[in-house]
Enzyme design. Structure first.
Site, PDB file in Angstrom:
ATOM      1  N   GLY A   1       0.840  -1.202   0.000  1.00  0.00           N
ATOM      2  CA  GLY A   1       0.000   0.000   0.000  1.00  0.00           C
ATOM      3  C   GLY A   1       0.868   1.241   0.000  1.00  0.00           C
ATOM      4  O   GLY A   1       2.059   1.185  -0.299  1.00  0.00           O
ATOM      5  N   ASN A   2       0.261   2.377   0.310  1.00  0.00           N
ATOM      6  CA  ASN A   2       1.044   3.610   0.436  1.00  0.00           C
ATOM      7  C   ASN A   2       0.377   4.517   1.470  1.00  0.00           C
ATOM      8  O   ASN A   2      -0.641   4.158   2.053  1.00  0.00           O
ATOM      9  CB  ASN A   2       1.206   4.303  -0.925  1.00  0.00           C
ATOM     10  N   TYR A   3       0.948   5.684   1.698  1.00  0.00           N
ATOM     11  CA  TYR A   3       0.534   6.545   2.815  1.00  0.00           C
ATOM     12  C   TYR A   3      -0.628   7.478   2.494  1.00  0.00           C
ATOM     13  O   TYR A   3      -0.949   8.356   3.297  1.00  0.00           O
ATOM     14  CB  TYR A   3       1.722   7.388   3.285  1.00  0.00           C
TER      15      TYR A   3
ATOM     16  N   ALA B   1      -3.649   7.624  -5.040  1.00  0.00           N
ATOM     17  CA  ALA B   1      -2.268   7.152  -5.156  1.00  0.00           C
ATOM     18  C   ALA B   1      -2.364   5.652  -5.462  1.00  0.00           C
ATOM     19  O   ALA B   1      -2.472   4.825  -4.560  1.00  0.00           O
ATOM     20  CB  ALA B   1      -1.517   7.401  -3.865  1.00  0.00           C
TER      21      ALA B   1
END
Ligand code: PMT
Length: 401
Positions: A207-209, A275
């Site tokens: 995943g990402n932030y 994102a």
């Protein structure tokens, strides 16, 4: 937009009440007539004298004025108001509002109000996430009230988390948007937000932030200006406020792609703020990968579809497509390359090199590049304000010859 509007400003007993003075001042400056109602405990945090001086009206705290016997009619006030804003709203007042406990002038007036009600919670982070507060806020939302989400940051307790009352400037902006001209009425906008999660096994993912804050701010802005919004969102911890926003929750890039491909042909504009993970594991284990394996597992990645590029290929005359670019270096060049390669009409660049910009923050610093060659650079602003600028620029592009 607020000129001659009748606004009831409800103030409850929390440390953020000091910000209510700025809020009252900004509302008066914008031309509104402001009537302050304070709960008894709010008077411990800020004086009625301060508030009456700023608004030019006596502050109401009780059902009647003891020395004159003058009755303060909550019904008349409820009818007088064009909007009621409760800022700060403590857990206690939110609980009373959600359950109809009309034991003070503020909650009684709330129950009588015919006008839209805006609630700006402010409290400590643990109170904010207590199930009873979460449930009460949900109840208020279901009654049609607008919740102005608190921001994250250092709280009066010095703990860090969600619970800071939204800044007065942004509360005024929410109210202004509410009364603003609905310049997107009749338009349908597709927005992507948040991260995508790419499953490795049933308990792990790539995943990402991304918090979703930027994309959700754009969705709220577009909806408040009259648009119908389809918000395709990866997993985030934000709620939508405006009933004109249809939330389509997804997890992976593939699911986001499918939802966007189905929706974009019906939309006037797509705003790709998510994102999206560029890679996903080529294989998802059906059982948890065990630590006891002798060999360290190797995860082979495959490229995810590029959603913005796919929509850029589908785009028809009359449709617009907007992308975001999150960069760490060579920012302008990379953003303009993405604008061109994905057939976008505009791209919003944010760089992780700018403090307060990008992932997770309540603020962003962006430069907007349009396909027609315009560049609009803005200073660090709240994501709500950036959302306003993004929508304004999209409207200006739609009017380009
Ligand atoms: O959610 P927040 O915490 O508020 O943070 C906001 C944000 C930083 C996520 C947002 O402002 C932002 O920059 N979003 C785009 C992030 C990104 O993935 O940028 P990119 O440069 O990798 O992608 C370029 C564009 O293509 C983006 O519009 C992206 O949505 C899109 N894309 C990218 C990859 C992919 N597989 N499909 C896509 O559609």
């Amino acid at each position: 937009m607020l000129k001659n509007k009748h606004i009831i400003l409800g103030i409850t007993g929390g440390i953020a009440a000091y910000k209510s003075a700025s809020l009252a001042r900004l509302l008066v400056k914008a031309g509104a007539e402001v009537q302050v109602i304070m709960t008894p405990s709010a008077r411990e945090f800020i004086t009625p004298l301060t508030m009456s001086t700023l608004t030019g009206k006596p502050v109401i705290t009780e059902f009647f004025t003891a020395n004159t016997g003058q009755w303060n009619s909550h019904v008349d006030l409820g009818l007088w108001a064009d909007a009621m804003v409760i800022a700060p709203a403590t857990a206690c007042t939110i609980g009373k509002m959600a359950n109809g406990i009309a034991d003070n002038m503020l909650v009684t007036t709330y129950l009588s109000a015919k006008a839209p009600v805006f609630v700006a919670p402010a409290m400590d982070l643990d109170m904010m996430r207590h199930p009873s507060t979460v449930h009460n806020i949900e109840k208020l939302r279901s009654y049609g009230n607008y919740i102005i989400e608190p921001a994250e940051g250092e709280l009066a307790s010095h703990l860090i988390g969600k619970g800071r009352m939204e800044e007065p400037e942004n509360i005024v902006r929410v109210l202004t948007n509410h009364f603003a001209e609905k310049d997107l009425t009749g338009h349908h906008i597709l927005i992507t937000a948040g991260p995508t999660f790419e499953k490795i096994d049933p308990v792990r993912f790539i995943g990402n932030y991304s918090s979703g804050k930027m994309g959700y701010a754009i969705a709220e802005e577009a909806a408040s200006r009259g648009a119908r919004v389809s918000l395709v969102s990866g997993p985030v911890d934000i709620r939508v406020n405006n009933p004109a926003i249809e939330l389509i929750p997804v997890e992976s890039a593939r699911q986001m792609l499918d939802a966007c491909v189905a929706l974009y042909p019906q939309c006037d504009c797509g705003i790709m703020c998510a994102a999206v993970a560029d890679y996903a594991p080529d294989h998802q284990a059906t059982h948890k990968i065990k630590r006891e394996h002798e060999d360290v597992p190797v995860i082979k990645l495959v490229k995810n579809p590029d959603i913005a590029k796919t929509l850029g290929e589908m785009k028809q005359p009359g449709q617009l497509l907007v992308g975001f670019a999150l960069e760490t270096d060579n920012e302008e060049f990379n953003a303009i390359e993405k604008l061109r390669k994905k057939n976008l009409d505009m791209i919003v660049l944010n760089s992780l090199r700018d403090a307060g910009a990008g992932f997770g923050t309540d603020t962003n610093k962006v430069t907007i590049f349009t396909a027609s060659g315009r560049t609009i650079a803005t200073p660090l602003k709240s994501k709500t304000e950036v959302a306003h600028d993004v929508i304004d620029t999209i409207i200006s592009i739609a009017h380009e010859p």
